[in-house]
Motif scaffolding. Structure first.
Motif, PDB file in Angstrom:
ATOM      1  N   PRO A  83      -3.670   2.020  -5.607  1.00  0.00           N
ATOM      2  CA  PRO A  83      -4.300   3.305  -6.135  1.00  0.00           C
ATOM      3  C   PRO A  83      -5.829   3.496  -5.864  1.00  0.00           C
ATOM      4  O   PRO A  83      -6.199   4.933  -6.010  1.00  0.00           O
ATOM      5  CB  PRO A  83      -4.186   2.750  -8.278  1.00  0.00           C
ATOM      6  N   THR A  84      -6.736   2.781  -5.203  1.00  0.00           N
ATOM      7  CA  THR A  84      -7.736   3.235  -4.532  1.00  0.00           C
ATOM      8  C   THR A  84      -7.608   4.341  -4.002  1.00  0.00           C
ATOM      9  O   THR A  84      -8.613   4.914  -3.407  1.00  0.00           O
ATOM     10  CB  THR A  84      -8.821   2.076  -4.090  1.00  0.00           C
ATOM     11  N   GLU A  85      -6.494   4.656  -3.260  1.00  0.00           N
ATOM     12  CA  GLU A  85      -6.037   5.999  -2.217  1.00  0.00           C
ATOM     13  C   GLU A  85      -5.190   6.684  -2.820  1.00  0.00           C
ATOM     14  O   GLU A  85      -5.626   7.811  -2.968  1.00  0.00           O
ATOM     15  CB  GLU A  85      -5.169   4.655  -0.978  1.00  0.00           C
ATOM     16  N   ARG A  86      -4.154   6.430  -3.528  1.00  0.00           N
ATOM     17  CA  ARG A  86      -3.345   7.072  -4.026  1.00  0.00           C
ATOM     18  C   ARG A  86      -2.800   6.352  -5.056  1.00  0.00           C
ATOM     19  O   ARG A  86      -1.988   6.163  -5.816  1.00  0.00           O
ATOM     20  CB  ARG A  86      -1.795   7.775  -2.612  1.00  0.00           C
ATOM     21  N   GLY A  87      -3.912   6.843  -7.055  1.00  0.00           N
ATOM     22  CA  GLY A  87      -3.366   6.805  -7.739  1.00  0.00           C
ATOM     23  C   GLY A  87      -2.809   7.800  -8.662  1.00  0.00           C
ATOM     24  O   GLY A  87      -2.172   8.485  -8.245  1.00  0.00           O
ATOM     25  N   LEU A  88      -3.887   7.880  -9.620  1.00  0.00           N
ATOM     26  CA  LEU A  88      -3.715   8.541 -10.679  1.00  0.00           C
ATOM     27  C   LEU A  88      -3.339  10.512 -10.753  1.00  0.00           C
ATOM     28  O   LEU A  88      -4.659  10.921  -9.593  1.00  0.00           O
ATOM     29  CB  LEU A  88      -4.221   9.041 -12.403  1.00  0.00           C
ATOM     30  N   PRO A 114       0.607  -1.355   0.143  1.00  0.00           N
ATOM     31  CA  PRO A 114       0.026   0.207  -0.255  1.00  0.00           C
ATOM     32  C   PRO A 114       0.691   1.535  -0.362  1.00  0.00           C
ATOM     33  O   PRO A 114       1.971   1.075   0.073  1.00  0.00           O
ATOM     34  CB  PRO A 114      -1.166  -0.194   1.343  1.00  0.00           C
ATOM     35  N   PRO A 115       0.239   2.112  -0.789  1.00  0.00           N
ATOM     36  CA  PRO A 115      -1.498   2.528  -0.477  1.00  0.00           C
ATOM     37  C   PRO A 115      -1.664   2.465  -1.558  1.00  0.00           C
ATOM     38  O   PRO A 115      -0.878   2.322  -3.362  1.00  0.00           O
ATOM     39  CB  PRO A 115      -0.859   4.248  -0.750  1.00  0.00           C
TER      40      PRO A 115
END
Ligand SMILES: Cc1cc2nc3c(=O)[nH]c(=O)nc-3n(C[C@H](O)[C@H](O)[C@H](O)COP(=O)(O)O)c2cc1C
Ligand code: SF4
Ligand code: FES
Lengths: 444, 190
Positions: free
Chosen positions: A206-211, A203-204
């Motif tokens: 991508p659902t948390e920190r992605g594009l 983690p993180p």
């Protein structure tokens, strides 16, 4: 153009992903709507709402079709609960295995299913920007998707207020190219940010920190097309197809002795039934095995062909769903030669971020080279096993964790063939000629 | 995977980027010793790094992409479509304009198979080098539709052939050919 293989006669394989694949003009919105397109999106907007949509997908039991089989609803929930000013949804249509055309075929033949599924995902997680990432050389898919996005926009199916009053959804098609690793989700996001394509530590997620740092849901295009069907037909109905823990259908690119092409098969189908789609072997040839999963796939012998095609079942026997590639191997192929070329491809394409990946895979290739060219050391098999486990255990991304499968499955199932190379300096398939030369015409 | 030595400015104020296999370093080092001796050294190897006469095309490209480092791949693809490769002078200009470090840009450009720092050569492509490489940098943005014409030259992407010693990674075509060979049972050629 890639052929679509029909389901075997008498089988009751449902047609979900390729239901509209034989349309005359895949970008004709009216024709697609007449055949059920956008029913799911309308239901999601009007009846289910974001939470209801996620619940419906959860009920369907859908798992990601990009290879790893992660439950789709869990991913959406993770992105939806976060408080963020903006969110992205990304359709992964890269199709990294050069020998597999499944995703490309889906996008070219039924682009609306991907557009619809992506819009549903955007609604569910509250994203206002949606990107469909496609390989630049998949020109047919790029053209089809671009036209489909424009048509859906003109019809008001995506765009301002499309997902309810005050909502907005901007969807665009982006082309990417230039590396195998681009199929990996964090690498794909890097490419979309214009950066060097190396995976990120998770983690993180991508659902948390992605594009661009925003919560991002990356989903394979087949997953999205399945989502559209689920919202239109109900999660319960989808859950009834195939095994309980991972229901539904998936696309397989089969390379058989007589026929090759893309087929839609229910998960849980015996590998044997998939192999049979490819027709009989030519007279005098015998089946040696099946390569399942692409460049990082496992080589399975005929004895395990009754294994169910699925995420956990294939892993148990030493292969994986991976790119959805199934390649039939006959007695002309040398397992050492095959495993070595697959591993070399994986080593060449390794991004270089982690040392076991970059150097370990390289060394693994070299050990294979020694074995195939008649200069093996007595300890090579042990070294290979050791190294493969070290690589697997220290992996940063799945590439590295899986790239050892060709050799590991080769050692597990075709040990005698490896021994022939190492101990007797002979290649039973007669492929690795240098051995005969090096060992003075073999030592049978 | 290659080793990268970022290079720099030599005694004559010329900028060089170095990359390649580690084995070639000894040679390079000798050459630069020669340079430091003060004698004139023929510079053919670096001729293609010569400043392109005209960087206005780079400026146009930069304007089109808002000088935004988030658009770096598009900028690089458009630059290559214009010059046939990525000239050092253009990369420096891009670095200045976007604020992205030169090393970051180099790192990005060296990763992708279709981007190159040198003009494609005849033996690498099996055909005369085209004047400008036609990498279609089609960002088909459905919403921001109008301006993508500058890069919309179309022809098959000219990535280096597997025999090109400078190719950083073999092409997908080479892998598929190898796979065909292995499945067909014939001996591999490399
Ligand atoms: C080396 C590598 C290559 C991958 N290639 C693809 C690909 O071509 N297409 C894809 O959808 N997912 C690919 N994946 C999986 C993605 O990382 C990601 O899990 C997936 O896109 C998530 O979507 P899903 O949950 O719908 O499967 C790849 C993963 C790895 C490690
Ligand atoms: S020598 Fe190897 S480990 Fe050390 S910096 Fe170079 S590549 Fe990395
Ligand atoms: S390919 Fe680079 S860490 Fe896996």
């Amino acid at each position: 153009m890639t052929d679509i293989l029909p389901a075997p006669r008498g089988s009751r394989w449902p047609s979900i992903l390729l239901a509209r694949a034989r349309a005359k003009d895949p970008t004709d919105l009216d024709a697609a709507i007449a055949h059920g397109a956008f029913v799911g999106l309308r239901a999601a907007v009007a009846d289910f709402g974001p939470a209801g949509t996620i619940a419906e997908v959860a009920m369907s039991g859908l798992r990601g079709r990009g290879g790893a089989g992660f439950p789709t609803a869990d991913k959406w929930r993770a992105a939806a609960v976060l408080d963020a000013p903006r969110r992205y949804v990304v359709a992964n249509g890269y199709g990294s295995d050069p020998a597999v055309m499944s995703d490309r075929t889906l996008m070219a033949r039924d682009p609306f299913s991907v557009v619809e599924g992506l819009a549903i995902a955007a609604l569910a997680v509250g994203a206002s920007e949606a990107i469909i990432a496609v390989r630049a050389d998949a020109t047919e898919a790029v053209a089809g998707l671009t036209a489909a996005v424009a048509a859906a926009e003109d019809a008001g199916l995506i765009g301002p207020d499309s997902l309810g009053p005050g909502s907005d959804l901007a969807m665009r098609v982006e082309t990417v190219q230039g590396a195998y690793m681009l199929g990996e989700e964090t690498v794909l996001l890097k490419a979309l940010e214009g950066k060097r394509g190396q995976p990120e530590q998770r983690p993180p997620h991508p659902t948390e920190r992605g594009l661009f740092g925003a919560p991002t849901v990356v989903q394979n295009v087949q997953t999205l097309a399945s989502v559209a069907w689920i919202l239109a037909n109900g999660g319960r109905k989808y859950a009834a197809i195939g095994p309980l823990d991972s229901p539904g259908t998936t696309l397989v690119h089969l390379r058989g002795p007589k026929r090759s092409g893309v087929a839609e098969v229910p998960l849980g189908t015996p590998l044997r039934s998939i192999v049979e789609l490819g027709g009989e072997l030519a007279a005098g040839r015998t089946l040696k095995g099946v390569l399942v999963g692409g460049p990082s796939g496992g080589i399975l012998p005929p004895e395990v062909l009754d294994v169910a095609y699925g995420y956990s079942t294939l892993r148990e026997v030493g292969a994986h769903v991976g790119s959805g590639s199934v390649i039939v191997i006959d007695d002309r192929t040398c397992i050492v030669d095959l495993a070595r070329l697959l591993t070399r491809f994986c080593a060449d394409e390794a991004c270089g971020k982690t040392i076991p990946c970059r150097i370990g895979l390289r060394r693994l290739t070299e050990i294979g080279d020694r074995v195939a060219t008649g200069r093996p050391r007595p300890t090579d098999l042990a070294l290979m096993t050791d190294l493969a486990h070290d690589i697997t255990e220290s992996g940063l991304c799945d590439h590295e964790r899986l790239a050892t499968l060709p050799y590991l499955s080769g050692m597990r199932y075709f040990r005698s063939e490896l021994d022939d190379h190492i101990l007797r300096s002979s290649c039973p398939a007669g492929v690795c000629h240098p051995i005969a030369v090096a060992a003075g015409a073999g030592a049978h | 995977i290659e080793c990268i030595d970022m290079g720099g400015t030599d005694t004559k104020g010329r900028y060089h980027v170095h990359w390649g296999a580690a084995e070639t370093y000894g040679e390079r080092r000798e050459e630069s010793a020669l340079r430091r001796s003060g004698r004139t050294v023929p510079d053919e190897a670096y001729a293609h790094f010569a400043r392109p006469d005209d960087l206005s095309a780079v400026d146009e490209i930069l304007d089109e992409y808002d000088r935004d480092p988030g658009n770096m791949l598009r900028i690089l693809e458009a630059t290559q479509a214009r010059y046939g490769h990525l000239p050092v002078a253009a990369l420096k200009r891009i670095s200045h304009a976007t604020g992205a470090w030169y090393a970051m840009i180099y790192g990005t450009a060296s990763y992708y198979r279709h981007l190159r720092f040198e003009p494609p050569t005849e033996d690498a492509l099996g055909a005369p080098a085209p004047a400008a490489s036609p990498e279609p940098a089609t960002s088909t943005r459905a919403r921001r539709a109008p301006t993508r014409t500058s890069a919309a030259v179309s022809a098959p992407p000219a990535s280096p052939a597997p025999t090109d010693p400078r190719a950083r990674r073999p092409t997908e075509g080479a892998y598929l050919a190898d796979l065909d060979r292995a499945l067909g049972g014939s001996a591999r050629r490399r």
